[in-house]
Design a protein around this motif. Sequence first.
Motif, mmCIF file in Angstrom:
data_model
loop_
_atom_site.group_PDB
_atom_site.id
_atom_site.type_symbol
_atom_site.label_atom_id
_atom_site.label_comp_id
_atom_site.label_asym_id
_atom_site.label_seq_id
_atom_site.Cartn_x
_atom_site.Cartn_y
_atom_site.Cartn_z
ATOM 1 N N ILE A 165 4.373 0.348 1.611
ATOM 2 C CA ILE A 165 4.298 -0.128 3.010
ATOM 3 C C ILE A 165 3.750 -1.803 2.832
ATOM 4 C CG2 ILE A 165 3.024 -0.295 5.325
ATOM 5 C CD1 ILE A 165 4.763 2.220 4.955
ATOM 6 N N LEU A 166 4.548 -2.664 3.037
ATOM 7 C CA LEU A 166 4.182 -4.148 2.950
ATOM 8 C C LEU A 166 3.227 -4.430 4.188
ATOM 9 C CD1 LEU A 166 7.362 -5.791 2.452
ATOM 10 C CD2 LEU A 166 5.625 -5.624 0.746
ATOM 11 N N GLN A 167 2.010 -4.993 3.700
ATOM 12 C CA GLN A 167 1.169 -5.558 4.874
ATOM 13 C C GLN A 167 0.748 -7.245 4.758
ATOM 14 O OE1 GLN A 167 -2.280 -2.782 3.594
ATOM 15 N NE2 GLN A 167 -1.739 -1.698 5.375
ATOM 16 N N GLY A 168 0.962 -7.730 5.656
ATOM 17 C CA GLY A 168 1.128 -9.209 5.789
ATOM 18 C C GLY A 168 0.562 -9.743 7.148
ATOM 19 N N ARG A 180 0.738 -1.245 0.033
ATOM 20 C CA ARG A 180 -0.032 -0.162 -0.131
ATOM 21 C C ARG A 180 0.927 1.140 -0.103
ATOM 22 N NH1 ARG A 180 -3.375 -3.234 -1.210
ATOM 23 N NH2 ARG A 180 -5.195 -3.946 0.287
ATOM 24 N N CYS A 181 0.384 2.242 -0.536
ATOM 25 C CA CYS A 181 1.320 3.595 -0.632
ATOM 26 C C CYS A 181 0.447 4.432 0.322
ATOM 27 C CB CYS A 181 1.029 4.272 -1.988
ATOM 28 S SG CYS A 181 1.986 5.858 -2.142
ATOM 29 N N TYR A 188 9.173 -0.406 7.081
ATOM 30 C CA TYR A 188 8.164 -0.039 6.147
ATOM 31 C C TYR A 188 7.121 -1.517 5.915
ATOM 32 C CZ TYR A 188 11.288 -3.376 3.609
ATOM 33 O OH TYR A 188 12.045 -4.362 3.311
ATOM 34 N N ALA A 189 6.923 -2.247 7.010
ATOM 35 C CA ALA A 189 6.040 -3.050 7.059
ATOM 36 C C ALA A 189 5.336 -3.295 8.384
ATOM 37 C CB ALA A 189 6.863 -4.595 7.101
#
Length: 184
Positions: free
Chosen positions: A42-45, A26-27, A118-119
């Motif tokens: 941004i990494l989303q997991g 996502r930005c 950044y996650a």
Amino acid sequence: MTEERDPLVWALKSERPEPAGYLKVRCRTYVQPNGRESDWDILQGSRTVALVAFTEDDRGILVRQYRPGPGKVLAELPGGLVGPEEDVVNAALRELLEETGYQAGTAEVVMRTYLASYATHVRYAVLARDCRKVAEPTPDPEEFVEPVTLPQDEYVAHLLAGEYTDADMGLVGLVAAGLLKQAG
């Protein structure tokens, strides 16, 4: 002459710029303290867990499996995704059993951390002891695994060499197991 193929190696068929769905990017646009705006990917997991696991006779448990990022088979810490409502230790025990066929005598969370700055992805390290083989592995359909055990000194050397993807989890597990000394 016939070349023998490693049964764990995947063959790359194609590559595309879109994500497959395991991680989402996502930005986010932020307004910084000086009033300037900046965009950040941004990494989303999902939450994940990795285990530093030892058998009853102190052998370290690893799982040989193909890793698409590095593009090769690595001897990894057992682990995987934690379900949305799942307890972290229960997820660790489930993953250990699924990937290796081992059941832990004891297990404890020894660290919680983020994947990166950044996650949003939260990761857990679990130390499992007194593991014993109770079944054959039952990996997920997209997992092709080969469990291995190493004598403790070889296991520690492997984790210190960093030739796997959860090196931070491995190191904190070794510290928690008393096999590395904390600076102090």
